[in-house]
Design a protein around this motif. Structure first.
Motif, PDB file in Angstrom:
ATOM      1  N   PHE A  18     -64.668  34.364  26.895  1.00 20.79           N
ATOM      2  CA  PHE A  18     -65.670  35.240  26.278  1.00 20.79           C
ATOM      3  C   PHE A  18     -67.077  34.706  26.550  1.00 20.79           C
ATOM      4  CE2 PHE A  18     -68.295  36.554  22.655  1.00 20.79           C
ATOM      5  CZ  PHE A  18     -68.192  37.931  22.797  1.00 20.79           C
ATOM      6  N   SER A  19     -67.262  33.399  26.439  1.00 22.38           N
ATOM      7  CA  SER A  19     -68.577  32.801  26.705  1.00 22.38           C
ATOM      8  C   SER A  19     -69.000  33.014  28.154  1.00 22.38           C
ATOM      9  CB  SER A  19     -68.558  31.304  26.398  1.00 22.38           C
ATOM     10  OG  SER A  19     -68.222  31.084  25.062  1.00 22.38           O
ATOM     11  N   LEU A  20     -68.066  32.839  29.067  1.00 26.58           N
ATOM     12  CA  LEU A  20     -68.388  33.040  30.477  1.00 26.58           C
ATOM     13  C   LEU A  20     -68.722  34.504  30.777  1.00 26.58           C
ATOM     14  CD1 LEU A  20     -65.781  30.707  32.198  1.00 26.58           C
ATOM     15  CD2 LEU A  20     -68.263  30.405  32.110  1.00 26.58           C
ATOM     16  N   PHE A  21     -68.010  35.421  30.169  1.00 24.67           N
ATOM     17  CA  PHE A  21     -68.315  36.838  30.377  1.00 24.67           C
ATOM     18  C   PHE A  21     -69.687  37.199  29.809  1.00 24.67           C
ATOM     19  CE2 PHE A  21     -63.668  37.595  31.005  1.00 24.67           C
ATOM     20  CZ  PHE A  21     -63.787  38.105  32.285  1.00 24.67           C
ATOM     21  N   ILE A  22     -70.055  36.615  28.678  1.00 25.04           N
ATOM     22  CA  ILE A  22     -71.390  36.855  28.111  1.00 25.04           C
ATOM     23  C   ILE A  22     -72.459  36.310  29.056  1.00 25.04           C
ATOM     24  CG2 ILE A  22     -72.949  36.210  26.226  1.00 25.04           C
ATOM     25  CD1 ILE A  22     -70.941  38.367  25.469  1.00 25.04           C
ATOM     26  N   LEU A  23     -72.230  35.126  29.616  1.00 26.54           N
ATOM     27  CA  LEU A  23     -73.198  34.531  30.543  1.00 26.54           C
ATOM     28  C   LEU A  23     -73.267  35.267  31.878  1.00 26.54           C
ATOM     29  CD1 LEU A  23     -72.564  30.724  29.984  1.00 26.54           C
ATOM     30  CD2 LEU A  23     -74.541  32.054  29.239  1.00 26.54           C
ATOM     31  N   SER A  24     -72.225  36.002  32.226  1.00 22.27           N
ATOM     32  CA  SER A  24     -72.200  36.670  33.523  1.00 22.27           C
ATOM     33  C   SER A  24     -73.154  37.862  33.598  1.00 22.27           C
ATOM     34  CB  SER A  24     -70.784  37.130  33.867  1.00 22.27           C
ATOM     35  OG  SER A  24     -70.370  38.177  33.024  1.00 22.27           O
ATOM     36  N   VAL A  25     -73.590  38.366  32.469  1.00 19.94           N
ATOM     37  CA  VAL A  25     -74.562  39.467  32.444  1.00 19.94           C
ATOM     38  C   VAL A  25     -75.911  38.864  32.067  1.00 19.94           C
ATOM     39  CG1 VAL A  25     -75.139  41.688  31.416  1.00 19.94           C
ATOM     40  CG2 VAL A  25     -72.747  41.043  31.715  1.00 19.94           C
ATOM     41  N   PRO A  26     -76.881  38.918  32.959  1.00 16.53           N
ATOM     42  CA  PRO A  26     -78.157  38.229  32.693  1.00 16.53           C
ATOM     43  C   PRO A  26     -79.070  38.973  31.722  1.00 16.53           C
ATOM     44  CG  PRO A  26     -78.226  39.268  34.826  1.00 16.53           C
ATOM     45  CD  PRO A  26     -76.843  39.486  34.293  1.00 16.53           C
ATOM     46  N   TRP A  27     -78.547  39.410  30.596  1.00 20.62           N
ATOM     47  CA  TRP A  27     -79.364  40.094  29.589  1.00 20.62           C
ATOM     48  C   TRP A  27     -80.304  39.130  28.884  1.00 20.62           C
ATOM     49  CZ3 TRP A  27     -78.800  38.026  24.803  1.00 20.62           C
ATOM     50  CH2 TRP A  27     -77.648  37.282  24.580  1.00 20.62           C
ATOM     51  N   TYR A  28     -80.022  37.846  28.975  1.00 17.93           N
ATOM     52  CA  TYR A  28     -80.813  36.835  28.287  1.00 17.93           C
ATOM     53  C   TYR A  28     -82.078  36.466  29.063  1.00 17.93           C
ATOM     54  CZ  TYR A  28     -77.751  34.292  31.442  1.00 17.93           C
ATOM     55  OH  TYR A  28     -77.044  33.893  32.534  1.00 17.93           O
ATOM     56  N   LEU A  29     -82.233  36.995  30.276  1.00 17.72           N
ATOM     57  CA  LEU A  29     -83.428  36.737  31.076  1.00 17.72           C
ATOM     58  C   LEU A  29     -84.496  37.775  30.744  1.00 17.72           C
ATOM     59  CD1 LEU A  29     -81.707  36.021  34.498  1.00 17.72           C
ATOM     60  CD2 LEU A  29     -82.595  34.361  32.881  1.00 17.72           C
ATOM     61  N   PRO A  30     -85.769  37.470  30.985  1.00 16.10           N
ATOM     62  CA  PRO A  30     -86.821  38.451  30.736  1.00 16.10           C
ATOM     63  C   PRO A  30     -86.629  39.708  31.587  1.00 16.10           C
ATOM     64  CG  PRO A  30     -87.755  36.278  31.161  1.00 16.10           C
ATOM     65  CD  PRO A  30     -86.292  36.186  31.430  1.00 16.10           C
ATOM     66  N   ALA A  31     -86.991  40.852  31.045  1.00 13.06           N
ATOM     67  CA  ALA A  31     -86.810  42.123  31.737  1.00 13.06           C
ATOM     68  C   ALA A  31     -87.706  42.193  32.975  1.00 13.06           C
ATOM     69  CB  ALA A  31     -87.129  43.280  30.800  1.00 13.06           C
ATOM     70  N   GLY A  32     -87.152  42.724  34.050  1.00 12.43           N
ATOM     71  CA  GLY A  32     -87.914  42.942  35.269  1.00 12.43           C
ATOM     72  C   GLY A  32     -88.203  41.702  36.091  1.00 12.43           C
ATOM     73  N   THR A  33     -87.540  40.591  35.816  1.00 12.59           N
ATOM     74  CA  THR A  33     -87.811  39.384  36.592  1.00 12.59           C
ATOM     75  C   THR A  33     -86.952  39.359  37.843  1.00 12.59           C
ATOM     76  OG1 THR A  33     -86.166  38.103  35.379  1.00 12.59           O
ATOM     77  CG2 THR A  33     -88.416  38.030  34.569  1.00 12.59           C
ATOM     78  N   TYR A  34     -87.573  39.079  38.939  1.00 10.23           N
ATOM     79  CA  TYR A  34     -86.848  38.902  40.193  1.00 10.23           C
ATOM     80  C   TYR A  34     -87.407  37.722  40.976  1.00 10.23           C
ATOM     81  CZ  TYR A  34     -90.848  41.354  42.152  1.00 10.23           C
ATOM     82  OH  TYR A  34     -92.105  41.729  42.487  1.00 10.23           O
ATOM     83  N   GLU A  35     -88.470  37.139  40.513  1.00  9.91           N
ATOM     84  CA  GLU A  35     -89.048  35.949  41.150  1.00  9.91           C
ATOM     85  C   GLU A  35     -88.418  34.721  40.526  1.00  9.91           C
ATOM     86  OE1 GLU A  35     -91.177  35.852  43.655  1.00  9.91           O
ATOM     87  OE2 GLU A  35     -91.500  37.999  43.749  1.00  9.91           O
ATOM     88  N   PRO A  36     -88.129  33.679  41.168  1.00  6.54           N
ATOM     89  CA  PRO A  36     -88.305  33.457  42.600  1.00  6.54           C
ATOM     90  C   PRO A  36     -87.152  34.037  43.390  1.00  6.54           C
ATOM     91  CG  PRO A  36     -87.437  31.477  41.611  1.00  6.54           C
ATOM     92  CD  PRO A  36     -87.655  32.476  40.497  1.00  6.54           C
ATOM     93  N   LEU A  37     -87.457  34.397  44.613  1.00  8.25           N
ATOM     94  CA  LEU A  37     -86.436  34.824  45.560  1.00  8.25           C
ATOM     95  C   LEU A  37     -85.964  33.601  46.339  1.00  8.25           C
ATOM     96  CD1 LEU A  37     -88.004  38.085  47.012  1.00  8.25           C
ATOM     97  CD2 LEU A  37     -86.168  37.905  45.357  1.00  8.25           C
ATOM     98  N   ILE A  38     -84.665  33.416  46.406  1.00  5.36           N
ATOM     99  CA  ILE A  38     -84.083  32.303  47.150  1.00  5.36           C
ATOM    100  C   ILE A  38     -83.304  32.913  48.304  1.00  5.36           C
ATOM    101  CG2 ILE A  38     -82.586  30.282  47.019  1.00  5.36           C
ATOM    102  CD1 ILE A  38     -83.119  30.376  43.934  1.00  5.36           C
ATOM    103  N   PHE A  39     -83.785  32.706  49.524  1.00  3.33           N
ATOM    104  CA  PHE A  39     -83.215  33.326  50.714  1.00  3.33           C
ATOM    105  C   PHE A  39     -83.169  34.847  50.579  1.00  3.33           C
ATOM    106  CE2 PHE A  39     -81.134  29.086  50.728  1.00  3.33           C
ATOM    107  CZ  PHE A  39     -81.765  28.589  51.865  1.00  3.33           C
TER     108      PHE A  39
END
Length: 81
Positions: A18-39
């Motif tokens: 259950f913990s891993l499934f919760i972490l698999s959805v990045p809802w905990y990150l700020p909205a609209g973030t895509y920086e930094p780009l890695i490759f």
């Protein structure tokens, strides 16, 4: 007869999954973030891929160490003879 223990009976496995499934959805990150780009791929995609790998490793461990397969193998051997 020996009582068969299945992985579904271990509550710790369910907590980890259950913990891993919760972490698999990045809802905990700020909205609209895509920086930094890695490759050319946003960092949150690497988080999702890493958690997916952890889920696969966890399920493989559970199947190898908690799943009782001996009785099924013995049944197959009986029918082959």
């Amino acid at each position: 007869m020996k009582e068969k223990k299945e992985p579904i009976r271990y509550w710790k496995i369910w907590v980890v999954l259950f913990s891993l499934f919760i972490l698999s959805v990045p809802w905990y990150l700020p909205a609209g973030t895509y920086e930094p780009l890695i490759f050319g791929i946003p960092y949150w995609a690497y988080i999702i891929m890493g958690v997916s790998l952890l889920i696969s490793i966890t399920l493989t461990y559970v199947l190898n160490h908690f799943w009782e397969m001996t009785e099924e193998e013995e049944e197959e051997e009986k029918w082959k003879i």
